[in-house]
Write a protein that holds these residues in place. Sequence first.
Motif, PDB file in Angstrom:
ATOM      1  N   ARG A   1       4.550 -64.970 -51.152  1.00  0.00           N
ATOM      2  CA  ARG A   1       5.579 -64.669 -50.956  1.00  0.00           C
ATOM      3  C   ARG A   1       6.901 -63.601 -51.042  1.00  0.00           C
ATOM      4  NH1 ARG A   1      10.289 -66.718 -51.298  1.00  0.00           N
ATOM      5  NH2 ARG A   1      11.850 -67.772 -49.779  1.00  0.00           N
TER       6      ARG A   1
ATOM      7  N   MET B   1      10.163 -64.845 -42.445  1.00  0.00           N
ATOM      8  CA  MET B   1      10.002 -65.300 -44.183  1.00  0.00           C
ATOM      9  C   MET B   1      10.442 -66.922 -44.073  1.00  0.00           C
ATOM     10  SD  MET B   1       9.091 -62.796 -46.094  1.00  0.00           S
ATOM     11  CE  MET B   1       9.744 -64.424 -47.699  1.00  0.00           C
TER      12      MET B   1
ATOM     13  N   ASP C   1       7.727 -69.835 -45.070  1.00  0.00           N
ATOM     14  CA  ASP C   1       8.207 -70.839 -45.826  1.00  0.00           C
ATOM     15  C   ASP C   1       8.222 -72.058 -45.305  1.00  0.00           C
ATOM     16  OD1 ASP C   1       9.241 -69.604 -48.021  1.00  0.00           O
ATOM     17  OD2 ASP C   1      11.363 -69.473 -46.848  1.00  0.00           O
TER      18      ASP C   1
END
Length: 135
Positions: A17, A38, A42
């Motif tokens: 990440r 993203m 998450d």
Amino acid sequence: MAISYLDHHLALLAHLRSILVALGEAEQVSDESHALFMERFDELLAALRDSPEERHLGQELICQVFQRYPQIAHLVPRDLLWFFGGDCLHFMPDEEIALYQELDERRFEAEARGEPFEWNREKQLLALPDDSSRH
């Protein structure tokens, strides 16, 4: 001290990440699609913490890293390919798959005996040449 199998892979995902965030900050990717990716990444991290057996989203996202961000494909931890399995295994040669199969067998044996298993240590031992001493 041995960390859990899941924690090891969550740490690798956190590392990946950070690489993806840096890629976005360097403006090497489209902002909008990267931001959406993203968000999904998450979601994967949160889902794995709650339900470690739910790995389908991980398979999809790791494969997308190779497709969307080929410039960082060499930075994707190989352990994640094995952890998520499925289509991720297409990015691994047969010899590497065999190594990870052996690692899993050792992990399952250690768990059956109630012993801790140190993933990275065992991986290093398996990667030694055949004529090396394996203690």
